[in-house]
Design an enzyme around this catalytic site. Structure first.
Site, PDB file in Angstrom:
ATOM      1  N   ARG A  64       0.822  -1.209   0.000  1.00 31.33           N
ATOM      2  CA  ARG A  64       0.000   0.000   0.000  1.00 31.33           C
ATOM      3  C   ARG A  64       0.855   1.257   0.000  1.00 31.33           C
ATOM      4  O   ARG A  64       0.329   2.368  -0.014  1.00 31.33           O
ATOM      5  CB  ARG A  64      -0.922   0.006   1.221  1.00 31.33           C
ATOM      6  CG  ARG A  64      -2.013  -1.024   1.082  1.00 31.33           C
ATOM      7  CD  ARG A  64      -3.010  -0.922   2.211  1.00 31.33           C
ATOM      8  NE  ARG A  64      -4.072  -1.896   2.017  1.00 31.33           N
ATOM      9  CZ  ARG A  64      -4.814  -2.391   2.991  1.00 31.33           C
ATOM     10  NH1 ARG A  64      -4.610  -2.012   4.236  1.00 31.33           N
ATOM     11  NH2 ARG A  64      -5.762  -3.254   2.725  1.00 31.33           N
ATOM     12  N   GLU A  76      -1.234  -8.742  -5.149  1.00 26.77           N
ATOM     13  CA  GLU A  76      -2.612  -9.183  -5.363  1.00 26.77           C
ATOM     14  C   GLU A  76      -2.674 -10.651  -5.755  1.00 26.77           C
ATOM     15  O   GLU A  76      -3.581 -11.367  -5.338  1.00 26.77           O
ATOM     16  CB  GLU A  76      -3.299  -8.304  -6.417  1.00 26.77           C
ATOM     17  CG  GLU A  76      -3.555  -6.881  -5.966  1.00 26.77           C
ATOM     18  CD  GLU A  76      -4.484  -6.778  -4.750  1.00 26.77           C
ATOM     19  OE1 GLU A  76      -5.222  -7.735  -4.471  1.00 26.77           O
ATOM     20  OE2 GLU A  76      -4.444  -5.738  -4.066  1.00 26.77           O
ATOM     21  N   GLY A 120       1.904 -22.551  -1.887  1.00 29.99           N
ATOM     22  CA  GLY A 120       0.824 -23.294  -2.533  1.00 29.99           C
ATOM     23  C   GLY A 120       0.292 -22.601  -3.783  1.00 29.99           C
ATOM     24  O   GLY A 120       0.740 -21.514  -4.142  1.00 29.99           O
ATOM     25  N   TYR A 159     -10.564 -10.519 -11.019  1.00 31.16           N
ATOM     26  CA  TYR A 159     -10.098  -9.907  -9.772  1.00 31.16           C
ATOM     27  C   TYR A 159      -8.745  -9.208  -9.960  1.00 31.16           C
ATOM     28  O   TYR A 159      -8.591  -8.027  -9.640  1.00 31.16           O
ATOM     29  CB  TYR A 159     -10.005 -10.969  -8.658  1.00 31.16           C
ATOM     30  CG  TYR A 159      -9.300 -10.408  -7.454  1.00 31.16           C
ATOM     31  CD1 TYR A 159      -9.959  -9.521  -6.608  1.00 31.16           C
ATOM     32  CD2 TYR A 159      -7.965 -10.703  -7.198  1.00 31.16           C
ATOM     33  CE1 TYR A 159      -9.309  -8.958  -5.524  1.00 31.16           C
ATOM     34  CE2 TYR A 159      -7.306 -10.146  -6.127  1.00 31.16           C
ATOM     35  CZ  TYR A 159      -7.990  -9.275  -5.289  1.00 31.16           C
ATOM     36  OH  TYR A 159      -7.327  -8.710  -4.236  1.00 31.16           O
ATOM     37  N   ASP A 177     -13.521  -9.360  -4.520  1.00 35.58           N
ATOM     38  CA  ASP A 177     -12.952 -10.564  -3.906  1.00 35.58           C
ATOM     39  C   ASP A 177     -13.973 -11.109  -2.905  1.00 35.58           C
ATOM     40  O   ASP A 177     -15.085 -10.576  -2.766  1.00 35.58           O
ATOM     41  CB  ASP A 177     -11.601 -10.252  -3.248  1.00 35.58           C
ATOM     42  CG  ASP A 177     -11.738  -9.389  -1.993  1.00 35.58           C
ATOM     43  OD1 ASP A 177     -12.838  -8.845  -1.759  1.00 35.58           O
ATOM     44  OD2 ASP A 177     -10.747  -9.260  -1.260  1.00 35.58           O
TER      45      ASP A 177
END
Ligand code: SF4
Length: 393
Positions: A64, A76, A120, A159, A177
């Site tokens: 940010r 993101e 993952g 997204y 989201d």
């Protein structure tokens, strides 16, 4: 000493943030239950209150503090299926390893997967790598400031497209989201399951109408932050919510009933077996094909236990089928469990000793005989990491 590219924050500083105080920028007004609380006329006030709250109460996260679209893109993608707390250290490591899109494009996939290891959903890393190569090769290293062009890159869906375009380039695309979907459903009293196409369409329409087209990046981040820190799934903090005044669920006392959950499918569990094959002081590892589940990662050979088989029989059969080696089982090593998105596995792991045969790969695309000291150089799935420390003991 910090490297020149190191972001100027510490994980400790971010995680140990003050608790969010009740929002106090104006008196609360109760509306009647049947009143449409978010009429078009009232949306500017909604936006102002939300952004004012976000400006004061947001968590100070490293992504940010930048408008660099590459850094925003990385964050993101990581945040898509991973919690903020975990992403913090991975984001830092990833940006240090690949500070620019050219650096990411020039890296080999194994290095990228190693940096991503244990987070993952490795398809995200493979897609980022491919997308970076396209941007570096065909776009002069500049991420397109155009939703349609950006959306065509590998791994960029609705997204990621909306998040990067709005936060990085101030383009007016609403992010939806999981957190935002819940907030929108509660604000507008959408009481059909959100996994239905019609409900999702409605949520997206409402989110687009609500978007602050002058400050889309700030607004999207504020909506996501509200969902993540205030409008919790099971315990929404309505007294501390900056937009309770406009919330249909709050005014009808239905916060806990919305969003409605649809039928959840049961997650299947598969029984698998794998073998750590010793030959002198070496062990055999194989590499999965580059696409698909865990694509490009290294692992110990094995596979599903078939009906009527014991795990030992499955281990021996799988090793013969995958790498053409005959081995003997020395002893059971351990049993590990791991959950993927759509299924779970129980894996019986055996220590084996090479007996005979020359390696022929059927399924894996590469193999290595390595010492245990070399194991850290290769990216492995989390399920393998659950027993690798036992080998090192
Ligand atoms: Fe969520 Fe409660 Fe705020 Fe409504 S008032 S948006 S339910 S936290």
């Amino acid at each position: 000493m910090k490297s020149p590219t190191a972001p100027d924050y510490t994980v400790r500083e971010i995680i140990h943030r003050p608790r969010i105080a009740p929002f106090q920028s104006g008196p609360s007004r109760m509306l009647s239950a049947d009143q449409n609380t978010l009429t078009p006329e009232r949306r500017p006030e909604f936006r102002d209150r939300l952004i004012a709250w976000f400006t004061v109460h947001q968590r100070h996260l490293p992504w940010r503090r930048t408008k660099n679209p590459y850094h925003i893109w990385i964050s993101e993608v990581m945040l898509q299926q991973t919690q903020v707390k975990k992403v913090l250290s991975y984001y830092d490591r990833f940006i240090r390893s690949f500070p620019t899109i050219h650096a990411l494009a020039a890296a080999d996939l194994q290095t990228v997967l190693k940096v991503w290891e244990k987070m993952g959903y490795y398809g995200r890393a493979r897609n980022l790598h491919r997308a970076a190569q396209i941007v570096a090769r065909e776009m002069g290293g500049k991420i397109p400031a155009d939703y349609t062009a950006f959306r065509e890159l590998p791994g960029v869906g609705d997204y990621i497209g909306a998040a990067v375009q709005s936060i990085g380039f101030d383009r007016p695309y609403a992010v939806t989201d999981g957190n935002v979907k819940r907030v929108i459903a509660r604000l507008f009293l959408i009481d059909s399951p959100l996994n239905r196409t019609a409900s999702l369409k409605l949520v997206r329409e409402r989110a687009a109408e609500l978007l602050d087209s002058e400050k889309p990046g700030l607004f999207n981040q504020a909506m996501m932050e509200l969902g993540a820190t205030v409008c919790h799934p099971r315990r929404p903090n309505c007294p501390g919510c900056p937009v309770s005044l406009f919330c249909g669920a709050f005014h009808t006392h239905r916060q806990l009933a919305i969003p409605v959950t649809g039928r959840t499918r049961s997650v299947p569990e598969y029984h698998t077996a794998a073998g750590v094959i010793h030959r002198d002081n070496l062990v055999l590892i194989t590499r999965r094909k580059p696409s698909g589940l865990l694509g490009g990662l290294w692992e110990f050979p094995g596979g599903r236990v078939k009906a009527g088989e014991t795990p030992e029989e499955a281990c021996l059969r799988e090793i013969l089928e995958e790498v053409n080696l005959a081995v003997d089982i020395i002893e059971p090593l351990t049993r590990v469990r791991h959950a993927y998105t759509h299924f779970k596995i129980v894996m019986d792991v055996f220590r084996c000793r090479y007996r005979s045969g020359r390696i022929v790969l059927r399924g894996p695309v590469d193999y290595r005989w390595i010492t245990l000291n070399e194991i850290d150089a290769f990216p492995f799935p989390v399920a393998n990491h659950k027993f690798i420390p036992l080998l090192e003991e």
